[in-house]
Design an enzyme around this catalytic site. Structure first.
Site, PDB file in Angstrom:
ATOM      1  N   TYR A   1      -9.557 -11.004  -6.831  1.00 13.23           N
ATOM      2  CA  TYR A   1      -8.593 -11.117  -7.931  1.00 13.23           C
ATOM      3  C   TYR A   1      -8.876 -12.316  -8.834  1.00 13.23           C
ATOM      4  O   TYR A   1      -8.361 -12.386  -9.948  1.00 13.23           O
ATOM      5  CB  TYR A   1      -7.168 -11.171  -7.383  1.00 13.23           C
TER       6      TYR A   1
ATOM      7  N   ARG B   1      -0.451  -2.457  -6.770  1.00  7.40           N
ATOM      8  CA  ARG B   1      -0.709  -3.498  -5.768  1.00  7.40           C
ATOM      9  C   ARG B   1      -1.713  -4.524  -6.306  1.00  7.40           C
ATOM     10  O   ARG B   1      -1.519  -5.737  -6.143  1.00  7.40           O
ATOM     11  CB  ARG B   1      -1.240  -2.842  -4.497  1.00  7.40           C
TER      12      ARG B   1
ATOM     13  N   HIS C   1      -4.299  -9.045   4.017  1.00  9.75           N
ATOM     14  CA  HIS C   1      -5.761  -9.030   4.102  1.00  9.75           C
ATOM     15  C   HIS C   1      -6.221  -9.827   5.315  1.00  9.75           C
ATOM     16  O   HIS C   1      -5.745 -10.933   5.557  1.00  9.75           O
ATOM     17  CB  HIS C   1      -6.383  -9.636   2.847  1.00  9.75           C
TER      18      HIS C   1
ATOM     19  N   HIS D   1      -2.151   2.198  -6.015  1.00  7.56           N
ATOM     20  CA  HIS D   1      -2.876   0.995  -5.619  1.00  7.56           C
ATOM     21  C   HIS D   1      -3.114   0.057  -6.798  1.00  7.56           C
ATOM     22  O   HIS D   1      -3.278  -1.155  -6.605  1.00  7.56           O
ATOM     23  CB  HIS D   1      -4.211   1.372  -4.970  1.00  7.56           C
TER      24      HIS D   1
ATOM     25  N   LYS E   1      -2.218  -1.777   7.469  1.00  7.58           N
ATOM     26  CA  LYS E   1      -3.636  -1.528   7.728  1.00  7.58           C
ATOM     27  C   LYS E   1      -4.117  -2.433   8.852  1.00  7.58           C
ATOM     28  O   LYS E   1      -3.827  -3.625   8.874  1.00  7.58           O
ATOM     29  CB  LYS E   1      -4.447  -1.790   6.463  1.00  7.58           C
TER      30      LYS E   1
ATOM     31  N   ARG F   1       0.866  -1.178   0.000  1.00  8.94           N
ATOM     32  CA  ARG F   1       0.000   0.000   0.000  1.00  8.94           C
ATOM     33  C   ARG F   1       0.900   1.225   0.000  1.00  8.94           C
ATOM     34  O   ARG F   1       2.048   1.168   0.462  1.00  8.94           O
ATOM     35  CB  ARG F   1      -0.901   0.021   1.231  1.00  8.94           C
TER      36      ARG F   1
END
Length: 379
Positions: free
Chosen positions: A360, A328, A351, A325, A261, A236
């Site tokens: 994805y 990424r 995640h 992003h 995150k 990120r």
């Protein structure tokens, strides 16, 4: 053990500035008879349920009164919010020390204090304060305790009519709920406020050739390393900006991501191509603390990173809207296309849920390339 078929759900209510306990249940004569025996119980037509003063004694009495008759659901009443992890203390003094007009209602001090205690990221603090101040300045003639759920819904409707996105509306609801549920200690206070449906958009992804062309179109070795790490490590932008020199582990060929995150640490990949460029960059630029620093020291700015990526994409002739992003997203998609399992990709991206990573699968071309169109089957 006797199975109870009747349920009573406890709700937080704020009526005329005072905290109340709401009792929500399907119409039942026996339950209503027991409710009427409770002290100071009243009925509210607006919310359609009885309530009584929110005191520890009344709460104990509710459980005692309905024991063996109905199951008490306190999931909406008691807070199960997890404590924030220990991290560096966050200062919100900027919001305390701003110069504002006398007519502008600023974020209450208890709100700022709770944001500090919960150690929210500075981006979350900025979003919550901005949203909450927009909310309280919409109701300039009302005190906070006088704002009802109906008025909040009307306010959200104004935002909908103004064309605000679903993500902004959810952020606004979170900021409002934070005040009533966390600052005032009333979990799930606004249980009846509907949230907009989440829009599930597919991510923009570059081809491998476009990603390499973008990296090769950067203006200097520093910019090349920035673009290269975003793509090769799936970082990120905030994670890239917070990288320290010590986070690059060339012996294990890993990058340590600290406080990503959700305040989570993780390791991600360090490509051999990236480490070669980083060594050249380090000898030329000599950063002192952060891996990428601004002209006056400290971390490089996010605006500069986005400018680097957009400029390189334009120079490479890429017509898609490219951001940091997007690189990424491209990292994750290309790993999936090369046979990497979803669980490994989830760990590399940081995640919390595998459902986030599964997006994805909708853009990986190897899942579609072996399927023939029915038009081609007739030829």
């Amino acid at each position: 053990m006797k199975k109870l078929n009747k349920h009573i759900t406890l709700k937080h209510l704020l009526i005329e500035g005072e905290k109340k306990i709401g009792l929500q249940f399907y119409p039942d004569k026996n339950l209503m008879g027991l409710v009427n025996d409770l002290p100071e119980v009243q009925w509210n037509d607006t919310i359609g349920m009885p309530f009584l003063p929110n005191t520890p004694d009344n709460l104990k009495l509710i459980f005692k009164t309905f024991k063996g008759t109905a199951w008490i659901n306190g999931n909406y009443f008691y807070s199960n919010r997890r404590k924030a992890a220990k991290n560096d203390p966050l200062s919100v003094d900027f919001y305390r020390n701003r110069t504002l007009s006398d007519s502008y209602r600023r974020c209450p001090e208890p709100y700022l204090q709770k944001l500090e205690v919960h150690r929210y990221s500075i981006n979350t603090v900025k979003a919550y304060v901005n949203c909450f101040e927009k909310f309280i300045n919409h109701f300039t003639e009302l005190e906070l305790h006088e704002i009802s759920e109906n008025e909040i819904q009307s306010f959200l409707q104004v935002l909908v009519q103004a064309g605000r996105s679903n993500s902004y509306l959810n952020q606004m609801i979170n900021a409002i709920k934070f005040y009533y549920e966390v600052v005032l200690g009333m979990p799930n206070r606004f249980y009846a406020i509907p949230r907009p449906r989440k829009v599930r958009k597919l991510p923009t992804v570059l081809s491998k050739e476009e990603a390499i062309a973008l990296i090769n179109s950067t203006n200097n070795i520093k910019h090349r390393c920035i673009a290269g790490l975003l793509y090769s490590a799936g970082l990120r932008m905030s994670e890239l900006l917070n990288l320290k020199i010590s986070d690059i582990d060339s012996k294990r060929m890993l990058i340590r991501v600290c406080g990503g995150k959700g305040k989570k640490d993780r390791y991600t990949l360090l490509s051999r191509s990236a480490i070669t460029d980083l060594r050249t960059y380090y000898l030329e630029w000599r950063p002192k603390d952060y891996l990428f620093e601004g002209q006056e020291g400290g971390p490089y700015s996010g605006r500069s990173v986005q400018s680097v990526i957009k400029g390189a994409a334009r120079k490479a002739g890429i017509r898609k809207r490219v951001t940091a992003h997007v690189l990424r997203h491209s990292f994750a998609t290309h790993l999936l296309e090369s046979g990497t399992d979803l669980r490994s990709i989830q760990v590399l991206l940081g995640h919390s849920s595998s459902k986030t990573t599964e997006i994805y699968t909708h853009v990986a071309i190897n899942r579609l390339s072996n399927i023939r169109s029915p038009l081609d089957l007739v030829n």
